[in-house]
Design a protein around this motif. Structure first.
Motif, mmCIF file in Angstrom:
data_model
loop_
_atom_site.group_PDB
_atom_site.id
_atom_site.type_symbol
_atom_site.label_atom_id
_atom_site.label_comp_id
_atom_site.label_asym_id
_atom_site.label_seq_id
_atom_site.Cartn_x
_atom_site.Cartn_y
_atom_site.Cartn_z
ATOM 1 N N SER A 20 0.845 -1.190 0.000
ATOM 2 C CA SER A 20 0.000 0.000 0.000
ATOM 3 C C SER A 20 0.880 1.239 0.000
ATOM 4 C CB SER A 20 -0.893 0.036 1.241
ATOM 5 O OG SER A 20 -1.744 -1.085 1.301
ATOM 6 N N SER A 70 -3.984 -1.079 -8.155
ATOM 7 C CA SER A 70 -5.313 -0.495 -8.007
ATOM 8 C C SER A 70 -5.189 0.752 -7.145
ATOM 9 C CB SER A 70 -6.282 -1.505 -7.392
ATOM 10 O OG SER A 70 -5.853 -1.883 -6.098
ATOM 11 N N LYS A 71 -6.292 1.466 -7.035
ATOM 12 C CA LYS A 71 -6.244 2.735 -6.316
ATOM 13 C C LYS A 71 -7.547 2.982 -5.589
ATOM 14 C CE LYS A 71 -7.757 5.321 -10.361
ATOM 15 N NZ LYS A 71 -9.030 5.815 -9.836
ATOM 16 N N ASP A 72 -7.461 3.823 -4.588
ATOM 17 C CA ASP A 72 -8.640 4.316 -3.881
ATOM 18 C C ASP A 72 -8.464 5.825 -3.794
ATOM 19 O OD1 ASP A 72 -10.498 5.202 -1.981
ATOM 20 O OD2 ASP A 72 -10.498 3.264 -0.975
ATOM 21 N N ASN A 73 -9.172 6.525 -4.678
ATOM 22 C CA ASN A 73 -8.992 7.975 -4.745
ATOM 23 C C ASN A 73 -9.355 8.647 -3.435
ATOM 24 O OD1 ASN A 73 -9.061 6.975 -7.491
ATOM 25 N ND2 ASN A 73 -9.180 9.095 -8.144
ATOM 26 N N LYS A 75 -9.069 7.633 -0.491
ATOM 27 C CA LYS A 75 -8.047 7.425 0.534
ATOM 28 C C LYS A 75 -6.664 7.856 0.073
ATOM 29 C CE LYS A 75 -10.398 3.482 2.673
ATOM 30 N NZ LYS A 75 -10.288 2.056 3.065
#
Length: 119
Positions: A20, A70-73, A75
């Motif tokens: 991460s 992958s991404k979590d914008n 966060k």
């Protein structure tokens, strides 16, 4: 600290790890984020990258089909899911961010996280 990477460790060949990378309280725009790695005695190499706007991803030949970025914008976080790990994946992994589209130029870097794959 602009980027914070975590999730490295020791794993047996064939195993999995998820890295991460967060940008807490970021004050810069993100065009894309990427993962790089550097093995002892070798140059740093690109592993995977993802465009922040639409998630379009790019992989090096050596990890395509085994790793997923992958991404979590919300966060401000990018992930690297690493499956079917091989000994040759052993390296220090770095995350990086581009604030604008410039080929090969990353503006911000995190500290490395060690990934060690044992046989």
């Amino acid at each position: 600290v602009q980027l914070q990477a975590s999730g490295g460790g020791l794993v047996q060949a064939g195993g999995s790890l998820r890295l991460s990378c967060t940008a807490p309280g970021r004050t810069f725009a993100i065009y894309a984020m990427g993962w790089f790695r550097q093995a002892p005695g070798k140059e740093r190499e690109f592993v995977a990258g993802i465009r922040w706007s639409d998630g379009d991803a790019l992989y090096s030949d050596s990890v395509r089909g085994r790793f997923t970025i992958s991404k979590d914008n919300a966060k401000n976080t990018v992930y690297l899911q690493m499956n079917s790990l091989k000994r040759e994946d052993t390296a220090v992994y770095y995350c990086a961010a581009q604030s604008a589209m410039r080929v090969g130029v990353y503006d911000y870097w995190g500290q490395g996280t060690q990934v060690t794959v044992s046989s």
